[in-house]
Design an enzyme around this catalytic site. Structure first.
Site, PDB file in Angstrom:
ATOM      1  N   SER A   9     -37.946-103.834 -23.288  1.00 44.28           N
ATOM      2  CA  SER A   9     -38.746-104.845 -22.588  1.00 44.28           C
ATOM      3  C   SER A   9     -39.933-105.267 -23.434  1.00 44.28           C
ATOM      4  CB  SER A   9     -39.245-104.285 -21.254  1.00 44.28           C
ATOM      5  OG  SER A   9     -40.307-105.082 -20.777  1.00 44.28           O
ATOM      6  N   HIS A  34     -35.116-107.193 -23.051  1.00 39.37           N
ATOM      7  CA  HIS A  34     -35.413-107.408 -21.632  1.00 39.37           C
ATOM      8  C   HIS A  34     -36.683-108.252 -21.503  1.00 39.37           C
ATOM      9  CE1 HIS A  34     -35.299-105.864 -17.378  1.00 39.37           C
ATOM     10  NE2 HIS A  34     -36.614-105.924 -17.459  1.00 39.37           N
ATOM     11  N   ASP A  36     -39.398-109.818 -18.894  1.00 40.17           N
ATOM     12  CA  ASP A  36     -39.933-109.669 -17.541  1.00 40.17           C
ATOM     13  C   ASP A  36     -40.689-110.920 -17.119  1.00 40.17           C
ATOM     14  OD1 ASP A  36     -39.181-107.006 -16.639  1.00 40.17           O
ATOM     15  OD2 ASP A  36     -40.355-106.292 -18.345  1.00 40.17           O
ATOM     16  N   MET A  38     -42.671-112.816 -14.365  1.00 35.27           N
ATOM     17  CA  MET A  38     -43.445-112.504 -13.153  1.00 35.27           C
ATOM     18  C   MET A  38     -44.274-113.712 -12.742  1.00 35.27           C
ATOM     19  SD  MET A  38     -44.802-108.698 -14.064  1.00 35.27           S
ATOM     20  CE  MET A  38     -43.744-107.482 -14.876  1.00 35.27           C
ATOM     21  N   HIS A  67     -35.204-110.597 -16.349  1.00 39.87           N
ATOM     22  CA  HIS A  67     -35.508-109.985 -15.052  1.00 39.87           C
ATOM     23  C   HIS A  67     -36.503-110.886 -14.326  1.00 39.87           C
ATOM     24  CE1 HIS A  67     -37.473-106.204 -12.993  1.00 39.87           C
ATOM     25  NE2 HIS A  67     -36.919-107.015 -12.121  1.00 39.87           N
ATOM     26  N   MET A  69     -38.836-111.678 -11.559  1.00 37.87           N
ATOM     27  CA  MET A  69     -39.658-111.155 -10.460  1.00 37.87           C
ATOM     28  C   MET A  69     -40.467-112.319  -9.904  1.00 37.87           C
ATOM     29  SD  MET A  69     -40.631-107.650 -12.398  1.00 37.87           S
ATOM     30  CE  MET A  69     -40.141-108.390 -13.955  1.00 37.87           C
ATOM     31  N   MET A 138     -35.120-100.497  -9.590  1.00 32.87           N
ATOM     32  CA  MET A 138     -36.494-100.342 -10.064  1.00 32.87           C
ATOM     33  C   MET A 138     -36.972 -98.910  -9.823  1.00 32.87           C
ATOM     34  SD  MET A 138     -37.300-103.185 -11.407  1.00 32.87           S
ATOM     35  CE  MET A 138     -38.934-102.588 -11.865  1.00 32.87           C
ATOM     36  N   ASP A 176     -35.233 -99.534 -14.509  1.00 33.62           N
ATOM     37  CA  ASP A 176     -36.384-100.194 -15.122  1.00 33.62           C
ATOM     38  C   ASP A 176     -37.664 -99.614 -14.545  1.00 33.62           C
ATOM     39  OD1 ASP A 176     -38.134-101.979 -16.243  1.00 33.62           O
ATOM     40  OD2 ASP A 176     -37.318-103.759 -15.256  1.00 33.62           O
TER      41      ASP A 176
HETATM   42  C1  DX5 Z   1     -41.935-103.609 -14.527  1.00 35.46           C
HETATM   43  C2  DX5 Z   1     -41.013-104.369 -15.451  1.00 35.46           C
HETATM   44  C3  DX5 Z   1     -40.480-103.473 -16.472  1.00 35.46           C
HETATM   45  C4  DX5 Z   1     -41.533-102.931 -17.368  1.00 35.46           C
HETATM   46  C5  DX5 Z   1     -41.093-101.584 -17.804  1.00 35.46           C
HETATM   47  O1  DX5 Z   1     -42.372-104.414 -13.528  1.00 35.46           O
HETATM   48  O2  DX5 Z   1     -39.942-104.935 -14.737  1.00 35.46           O
HETATM   49  O3  DX5 Z   1     -39.413-104.053 -17.217  1.00 35.46           O
HETATM   50  O4  DX5 Z   1     -41.786-103.723 -18.488  1.00 35.46           O
HETATM   51  O5  DX5 Z   1     -42.147-101.004 -18.489  1.00 35.46           O
HETATM   52  P1  DX5 Z   1     -42.173 -99.464 -18.834  1.00 35.46           P
HETATM   53  O6  DX5 Z   1     -40.909 -99.124 -19.551  1.00 35.46           O
HETATM   54  O7  DX5 Z   1     -43.407 -99.354 -19.677  1.00 35.46           O
HETATM   55  O8  DX5 Z   1     -42.305 -98.749 -17.516  1.00 35.46           O
HETATM   56 ZN    ZN Z   2     -38.069-105.494 -15.963  1.00 35.27          ZN
END
Ligand code: DX5
Ligand code: ZN
Length: 226
Positions: A9, A34, A36, A38, A67, A69, A138, A176
């Site tokens: 990620s 990956h 993320d 958001m 991903h 969110m 998650m 994740d």
């Molecule tokens: C969290 C994200 C993850 C995050 C994981 O909300 O969806 O993908 O980047 O980070 P680590 O591996 O540091 O927990």
């Molecule tokens: Zn993620």
């Protein structure tokens, strides 16, 4: 596709040197990147959109594992498809028309994933398990990298794996949040076959390659057609 896989990620990457960081990830043998996404609403943090995915597409050959969110992601899907996403994962908590959303992703030529928060029971996925290529469980409350792993989600992985084996055995389970060399072995034993990691890779004290290697060392070399 041979399993298990590591999806790094970029949430913890140094964006001033993203191309160099992804080159290191790729050279170290990671499998996916990956991304993320958001929206500052479904989760408290605001991060990146399709624009970043398009840039990642130019600088790495690894499949892009996106991903989402975001609340009601449907209107954003075409942009992420066009940007080059290979995998598009939406949250069960955000999609009032989940069946249609997953079908739209597949019809666009992407692999479809559904993500589930730590506080959402596995049964929320029952009606769509046959429609997905991936279930993302998650193991932190989504929003930030570097959070502490929530072990209570592990029984949910096993329960989802059992259900998938009945209706859709090809589908894989991704995890994740908080995955490290300490937490990954139990996740693997529960049925996780795609491990997402941000902090454990990009903030590893010995560097990115050491981070990828440390995770890989926790996983068996397994060839599983999927
Ligand atoms: C969290 C994200 C993850 C995050 C994981 O909300 O969806 O993908 O980047 O980070 P680590 O591996 O540091 O927990
Ligand atoms: Zn993620």
């Amino acid at each position: 596709m041979s399993l298990p896989l590591i999806s790094t990620s970029i949430l913890s990457a140094d964006f001033a040197h993203l191309a160099d960081q992804l080159a290191q990830v790729e050279a170290a043998g990671a499998d996916w990147v990956h991304v993320d996404v958001m929206d500052g609403r479904f989760v408290p943090n605001l991060t990146m959109g399709a624009f970043i995915v398009a840039h990642c597409k130019r600088i790495t050959r690894l499949p892009l594992d996106v991903h989402l969110m975001v609340e009601q992601p449907d209107h954003l899907l075409p942009d992420f498809v066009a940007a080059g996403a290979s995998w598009l994962t939406v949250h069960v908590e955000t999609c009032p028309h989940l069946y249609r959303t997953l079908q739209t992703i597949r019809q666009a030529g992407c692999k479809a994933g559904v993500a589930i928060n730590p506080g959402t029971p596995a049964a929320a996925l029952d009606a769509v398990l046959h429609l997905v290529d991936l279930v993302l469980v998650m193991s932190v409350n989504p929003g930030y990298s570097g959070q502490v792993f929530i072990p209570e989600v592990l029984p949910k992985v096993a329960a989802i794996r059992q259900k998938l084996d009945q209706v859709n055995p090809q589908a894989v389970i991704e995890m994740d949040g908080g995955l490290t060399a300490e937490t990954l072995p139990a996740a693997y034993r529960a049925g996780v076959r795609v491990a997402v990691a941000a902090y454990a890779v990009f903030k590893h004290p010995q560097g990115i390659a050491a981070g990828v290697r440390a995770l890989r060392a926790c996983l068996p070399a397994e060839e599983t057609p999927a």
